[in-house]
Write an enzyme that holds these catalytic residues in place. Structure first.
Site, PDB file in Angstrom:
ATOM      1  N   ALA A   1       0.853  -1.195   0.000  1.00 11.92           N
ATOM      2  CA  ALA A   1       0.000   0.000   0.000  1.00 11.92           C
ATOM      3  C   ALA A   1       0.885   1.241   0.000  1.00 11.92           C
ATOM      4  O   ALA A   1       1.886   1.302   0.713  1.00 11.92           O
ATOM      5  CB  ALA A   1      -0.898   0.005   1.235  1.00 11.92           C
ATOM      6  N   ASP A   2       0.508   2.218  -0.806  1.00 12.90           N
ATOM      7  CA  ASP A   2       1.255   3.476  -0.812  1.00 12.90           C
ATOM      8  C   ASP A   2       0.535   4.500   0.062  1.00 12.90           C
ATOM      9  O   ASP A   2      -0.494   4.206   0.665  1.00 12.90           O
ATOM     10  CB  ASP A   2       1.469   3.989  -2.240  1.00 12.90           C
ATOM     11  CG  ASP A   2       0.165   4.289  -2.968  1.00 12.90           C
ATOM     12  OD1 ASP A   2      -0.876   4.536  -2.316  1.00 12.90           O
ATOM     13  OD2 ASP A   2       0.188   4.291  -4.220  1.00 12.90           O
ATOM     14  N   SER A   3       1.074   5.694   0.132  1.00 10.28           N
ATOM     15  CA  SER A   3       0.516   6.707   1.028  1.00 10.28           C
ATOM     16  C   SER A   3      -0.921   7.085   0.640  1.00 10.28           C
ATOM     17  O   SER A   3      -1.748   7.354   1.510  1.00 10.28           O
ATOM     18  CB  SER A   3       1.411   7.943   1.084  1.00 10.28           C
ATOM     19  OG  SER A   3       1.598   8.465  -0.210  1.00 10.28           O
TER      20      SER A   3
END
Length: 80
Positions: free
Chosen positions: A37-39
């Site tokens: 998961a990214d920001s």
């Protein structure tokens, strides 16, 4: 709202958002390392939790939450 219900909502949201098998998402699943998961994904999750449960999650608190279980515990503690 009990812990299992919160876990199921988070699991469902992440599975849909990140296109992963929901059974892959457990308490000890790490957002970045295990789910990649990214920001933006994490921001979306925080918004979902705030909207669904009426909890406020400041950025400083959100940054400390590294696993699915920690997110569940955070919500449960603030909705009890």
């Amino acid at each position: 709202m009990n812990r299992d219900e919160v876990l199921e909502l988070i699991r469902s949201h992440l599975a849909e958002e990140l296109e992963v098998d929901p059974f892959r998402i457990q308490d000890d699943t790490r957002f970045k390392e295990d789910l990649e998961a990214d920001s933006l994904d994490l921001y979306t999750l925080v918004q979902e939790l705030e909207d669904s449960y009426g909890v406020r999650m400041p950025d400083e608190e959100a940054a400390k939450i590294l696993t699915v279980g920690q997110a569940v515990d955070y919500v449960v503690a603030r909705t009890a």
